[in-house]
Write a protein that holds these residues in place. Structure first.
Motif, PDB file in Angstrom:
ATOM      1  N   THR A  94      46.976 -22.492  43.505  1.00 22.61           N
ATOM      2  CA  THR A  94      46.666 -21.095  43.826  1.00 22.61           C
ATOM      3  C   THR A  94      46.343 -20.881  45.296  1.00 22.61           C
ATOM      4  O   THR A  94      46.219 -19.744  45.749  1.00 22.61           O
ATOM      5  CB  THR A  94      45.487 -20.606  42.967  1.00 22.61           C
ATOM      6  N   LYS A  95      46.204 -21.959  46.056  1.00 18.51           N
ATOM      7  CA  LYS A  95      46.004 -21.821  47.500  1.00 18.51           C
ATOM      8  C   LYS A  95      47.331 -21.583  48.240  1.00 18.51           C
ATOM      9  O   LYS A  95      47.334 -21.225  49.419  1.00 18.51           O
ATOM     10  CB  LYS A  95      45.355 -23.091  48.052  1.00 18.51           C
ATOM     11  N   MET A  99      51.752 -18.085  45.417  1.00 22.38           N
ATOM     12  CA  MET A  99      50.958 -17.726  44.237  1.00 22.38           C
ATOM     13  C   MET A  99      50.167 -16.436  44.431  1.00 22.38           C
ATOM     14  O   MET A  99      49.547 -15.945  43.479  1.00 22.38           O
ATOM     15  CB  MET A  99      49.991 -18.863  43.907  1.00 22.38           C
ATOM     16  N   GLN A 100      50.161 -15.877  45.616  1.00 20.40           N
ATOM     17  CA  GLN A 100      49.323 -14.714  45.876  1.00 20.40           C
ATOM     18  C   GLN A 100      49.768 -13.485  45.084  1.00 20.40           C
ATOM     19  O   GLN A 100      48.956 -12.621  44.761  1.00 20.40           O
ATOM     20  CB  GLN A 100      49.315 -14.397  47.374  1.00 20.40           C
ATOM     21  N   SER A 103      47.896 -13.500  41.724  1.00 18.84           N
ATOM     22  CA  SER A 103      46.482 -13.885  41.774  1.00 18.84           C
ATOM     23  C   SER A 103      45.602 -13.013  40.882  1.00 18.84           C
ATOM     24  O   SER A 103      44.499 -13.423  40.500  1.00 18.84           O
ATOM     25  CB  SER A 103      45.982 -13.819  43.223  1.00 18.84           C
ATOM     26  N   VAL A 106      46.321 -15.071  37.530  1.00 16.53           N
ATOM     27  CA  VAL A 106      45.984 -16.497  37.634  1.00 16.53           C
ATOM     28  C   VAL A 106      44.978 -16.655  38.774  1.00 16.53           C
ATOM     29  O   VAL A 106      45.340 -16.646  39.952  1.00 16.53           O
ATOM     30  CB  VAL A 106      47.227 -17.364  37.898  1.00 16.53           C
ATOM     31  N   SER A 107      43.702 -16.789  38.419  1.00 20.80           N
ATOM     32  CA  SER A 107      42.656 -16.890  39.438  1.00 20.80           C
ATOM     33  C   SER A 107      42.625 -18.268  40.082  1.00 20.80           C
ATOM     34  O   SER A 107      42.328 -18.402  41.275  1.00 20.80           O
ATOM     35  CB  SER A 107      41.284 -16.600  38.817  1.00 20.80           C
ATOM     36  N   PHE A 108      42.942 -19.293  39.272  1.00 18.08           N
ATOM     37  CA  PHE A 108      42.832 -20.671  39.780  1.00 18.08           C
ATOM     38  C   PHE A 108      43.787 -21.562  39.009  1.00 18.08           C
ATOM     39  O   PHE A 108      43.894 -21.469  37.788  1.00 18.08           O
ATOM     40  CB  PHE A 108      41.392 -21.174  39.614  1.00 18.08           C
ATOM     41  N   LEU A 109      44.490 -22.422  39.730  1.00 14.98           N
ATOM     42  CA  LEU A 109      45.395 -23.388  39.105  1.00 14.98           C
ATOM     43  C   LEU A 109      45.352 -24.686  39.901  1.00 14.98           C
ATOM     44  O   LEU A 109      45.618 -24.688  41.109  1.00 14.98           O
ATOM     45  CB  LEU A 109      46.820 -22.841  39.061  1.00 14.98           C
ATOM     46  N   THR A 179      42.816 -24.345  34.848  1.00 12.87           N
ATOM     47  CA  THR A 179      43.277 -22.978  35.075  1.00 12.87           C
ATOM     48  C   THR A 179      42.176 -21.971  34.772  1.00 12.87           C
ATOM     49  O   THR A 179      41.314 -22.206  33.927  1.00 12.87           O
ATOM     50  CB  THR A 179      44.492 -22.653  34.183  1.00 12.87           C
TER      51      THR A 179
END
Length: 359
Positions: A94-95, A99-100, A103, A106-109, A179
């Motif tokens: 997600t960084k 992936m933006q 976002s 999906v907050s975090f992967l 996730t």
């Protein structure tokens, strides 16, 4: 017990890089009180040196390596020290810029993987020094001659000693996924793993009787493979500061089978443990009930069978129901699947929680 430990710690960060290094030297010395024999009067000593280094870039890519160099008093000088390395890496997806666009959902992967070895010298408690012959105190016996009942004393062998016994090793591979979705309302973590234990220290079971061995010697001769999955799901939401809830669910699946094992060579191939699960039991396959004596007389001989008894399958087709007709049946005694569910609800000064677990 005395523990002597020295630590070295280094951390650094510059621009988009982060590093860390940890080294630990540890010596443990302990004694038994009171001492019951010569071996228990000798102090226990273990020595270990371990180091871990990690590197991160942009809080996005991470690698880590570590090792342990451990010494055990239980093995000979040639096998006393064991080297157990491990490596791992992670990627926070997600960084990444691509992936933006998602976002909001999906907050975090994060994807991670690791491989490593761990040594074990404590799977058995006795004998303490597996390489050293050990003879116990006197035991009382009776002369085997008929009509002669005079008692006599003798020494008894407790351990023959094997200088080739070494560390038992557990080698594990792990793949993980972390996730979070919908602004961290839903969290899902999954781990897939495989563990192979080899050089398992066990007592030998196949020894010819003419060797006159009084105690089954120890050796590294077993190998077990475990494969499984861990799943954790969490749902949390706060409607307002004094009203929120958290729901947790977990599921674990594991299957462990024998890959190598010393077994008797005179048993049927279908009764060998290799390829079967650790706690799976042998049993007979039921085919129904005997209706009458005529049926009993026209099927493979089953000792002491009567009308109404269970009729078993003749696996090897030799016309007799005996110990060689037992096969591995059912599920193992250790559950493959373990699951659980828990929840917390908070409203002002009230809290309600519950939990459930099954297998």
């Amino acid at each position: 017990q005395w523990t002597y430990e020295g630590r070295l710690l280094h951390t650094a960060a510059w621009k988009e890089h982060q590093t860390s290094l940890v080294a630990v030297l540890q010596a443990i010395q302990s004694s038994s009180n009171p001492a019951n024999d010569l071996f228990s009067s000798i102090e226990h000593r273990n020595l270990s040196f371990s180091m871990r280094g990690s590197y991160g870039f942009k809080d996005r890519y991470f690698v880590e390596g570590s090792f342990g160099y451990n010494g055990s008093e239980r093995f000979t000088e040639n096998n006393r020290m064991g080297f157990f390395p491990s490596v791992g890496g992670a990627w926070v997806v997600t960084k990444e810029n691509f992936m933006q666009g998602i976002s909001k959902w999906v907050s975090f992967l994060k994807i991670r993987g690791s491989w490593g070895k761990v040594g074990n010298d404590g799977i058995i408690e006795s004998p303490r020094f597996v390489y050293m012959p050990e003879i116990t105190k006197k035991v009382t016996g009776i002369y085997p001659e008929a009509g002669k009942y005079e008692a006599f004393d003798r020494k008894q062998i407790k351990n023959y000693g094997d200088p080739d016994v070494k560390w038992e090793i557990s080698e594990q591979v792990n793949l993980g996924l972390e996730t979070r979705f919908f602004k961290d309302i839903l969290e899902v973590n999954v781990d897939l793993y495989q563990e192979i234990r080899h050089n398992i220290i066990e007592n030998r079971t196949v020894i010819p009787a003419h060797m006159g061995v009084e105690f089954a010697p120890l050796d590294n001769m077993g190998k077990v493979r475990s494969r499984g999955m861990d799943l954790a799901v969490k749902v949390q939401h706060a409607f307002r500061p004094d009203f929120w809830f958290i729901l947790n669910g977990t599921l674990t699946y594991n299957k462990a089978v024998y890959k190598e094992l010393e077994e008797s060579t005179d048993k049927p191939w279908y009764q060998r443990k290799v390829g079967h699960e650790l706690s799976q039991q042998l049993g007979y396959i039921a085919e129904g009930l005997f209706l009458d004596q005529a049926e009993i007389d026209n099927v493979p001989a089953q000792p002491a069978a009567m009308p109404g008894d269970i009729r078993y399958r003749d696996i090897n087709s030799d016309g007799v129901i005996d110990v060689e007709d037992a096969v591995y049946i059912g599920f193992p005694e250790t559950p493959r699947l373990i699951y659980g569910f828990s929840g917390f609800v908070n409203y002002k000064n009230w809290e309600f929680n519950f939990a459930f677990q099954g297998s």
